[in-house]
Enzyme design. Structure first.
Site, PDB file in Angstrom:
ATOM      1  N   GLU A 284      -5.622 -10.886  -1.431  1.00 33.28           N
ATOM      2  CA  GLU A 284      -6.417 -10.724  -0.198  1.00 33.28           C
ATOM      3  C   GLU A 284      -7.916 -10.726  -0.510  1.00 33.28           C
ATOM      4  O   GLU A 284      -8.670  -9.892  -0.020  1.00 33.28           O
ATOM      5  CB  GLU A 284      -6.030  -9.423   0.515  1.00 33.28           C
ATOM      6  CG  GLU A 284      -4.555  -9.314   0.853  1.00 33.28           C
ATOM      7  CD  GLU A 284      -4.187  -8.043   1.599  1.00 33.28           C
ATOM      8  OE1 GLU A 284      -5.094  -7.419   2.223  1.00 33.28           O
ATOM      9  OE2 GLU A 284      -3.007  -7.663   1.579  1.00 33.28           O
TER      10      GLU A 284
ATOM     11  N   GLU B  84       0.810  -1.220   0.000  1.00 34.71           N
ATOM     12  CA  GLU B  84       0.000   0.000   0.000  1.00 34.71           C
ATOM     13  C   GLU B  84       0.846   1.274   0.000  1.00 34.71           C
ATOM     14  O   GLU B  84       0.643   2.177   0.815  1.00 34.71           O
ATOM     15  CB  GLU B  84      -0.992  -0.018   1.176  1.00 34.71           C
ATOM     16  CG  GLU B  84      -1.940  -1.209   1.125  1.00 34.71           C
ATOM     17  CD  GLU B  84      -2.883  -1.294   2.319  1.00 34.71           C
ATOM     18  OE1 GLU B  84      -2.866  -0.387   3.179  1.00 34.71           O
ATOM     19  OE2 GLU B  84      -3.632  -2.280   2.396  1.00 34.71           O
TER      20      GLU B  84
END
Length: 338
Positions: free
Chosen positions: A256, A148
């Site tokens: 994910e 991220e």
């Protein structure tokens, strides 16, 4: 009597076939498809959870225990116990492992959040990566080196690493990881980066292409794919994005996956969720995605309600750890893979 006799034979045969129905793990292994899940330490201790993991997945990722808040809570103390057990469990069950994650803006211990000196930050960054990949050299299939790093507006996130080191921290992390373990696939992972033609998706691609052009040792990218049942997959944009990373010589992993439903749950919403799961599985197979990871398997332990207010029922197993109809359909689809 004869009718009753044959009926009993049919019933017995059905029960026998049910008992020997292949597990999702067996099917995925046969199809050479890496289907995995994020696990917690207790998943490897509770017999019911352990069997569920063993029966359905062939690659695991730690949900939290290798985030630095837990792995290295202070500069001098390392919590190796849970990661060691995860590695041992994977080896005992012939499973692959994904690593998650070295560099993130979240879930860091205070000593990292309080860094202010550039040289000290570089030393902590390099030491952390080197310690982990030296200890587990050759144990991980791939590792989320950085997670991220791009904000929703497409610019580099102003994390503690960005503030103390600058944008070069990403290059440093990948170079350090490659030196520590030449065998592990090094991944840059993010969310909302799965579609070509979006602000974040295109910014993520630009960053990765620049790394490749400068010969930074990156092997692949991760699309988290925390998605909503109410939003169908943009298949064209997803496939286009996968293609452009593959054209760079990189692998793509779905890292994910969960598909949350806006509460209350209805049959229509479950049907929409099922389509999203099946579309992602199908695309993963057809596009030769490196691995397909679920971010949790049961609603019993779900992170979704606490993070996305008004959403839930995101996983293929219910709160009692029973498979939902969507999981049966996922199993049928994996069985059909060529």
């Amino acid at each position: 009597m004869k009718t009753q006799h044959w009926f009993m034979i049919l019933v017995s045969s059905f029960i026998l076939l049910s008992c020997f129905s292949p597990t999702m793990r067996k099917i995925a292994d046969t199809k050479q498809f890496l289907l995995g899940v994020a696990v917690r330490p207790s998943d490897l201790l509770d017999p019911k959870d352990t069997k569920l993991v063993q029966d359905n997945f062939n690659i695991l990722v730690p949900e939290n225990i290798m985030k630095l808040q837990y792995l290295r809570p202070t500069e001098t103390f390392w919590n190796w116990s849970d990661p060691d057990k995860l590695v041992q469990f994977a080896e005992a069950n012939n499973m692959k492992l994904r690593g998650h994650t070295f560099v993130w803006h979240n879930q860091n211990p205070p000593f990292i959040n309080n860094l202010s000196d550039k040289n000290k930050a570089i030393q902590i960054l390099q030491d952390t990566i080197t310690q982990v990949l030296t200890r587990y050299n050759g144990k991980f299939y791939e590792y989320d080196v950085c997670n991220e790093v791009i904000d929703d507006n497409g610019v580099l996130r102003n994390s503690i690493w960005m503030k103390t080191i600058g944008p070069e921290y990403i290059d440093m992390a990948f170079k350090t990881a490659r030196l520590a373990d030449p065998s592990v696939k090094l991944i840059l992972n993010d969310y909302n980066n799965e579609y070509a033609g979006t602000t974040k998706g295109d910014a993520f691609y630009k960053l990765v292409k620049d790394m490749v052009d400068r010969k930074i040792p990156i092997d692949g990218v991760g699309f988290q794919l925390h998605v909503m049942a109410e939003q169908p997959i943009n298949e064209q944009a997803l496939r286009a994005n996968i293609k452009r990373f593959r054209d760079l010589g990189l692998s793509v992993s779905f890292t994910e996956v969960d598909v949350r439903i806006k509460l209350p749950v209805t049959p229509e919403k479950e049907a929409a969720q099922q389509k999203v799961y099946l579309d992602l599985l199908r695309i993963a197979r057809e596009e030769q995605v490196s691995c397909f990871m679920l971010w949790g398997y049961t609603d019993a332990y779900s992170w979704i309600p606490g993070t996305f207010a008004g959403y839930g029922s995101a996983h293929p197993f219910d709160a009692k750890k029973n498979p939902k109809p969507v999981f049966s359909e996922m199993k049928k689809l994996v069985t059909s893979f060529k």
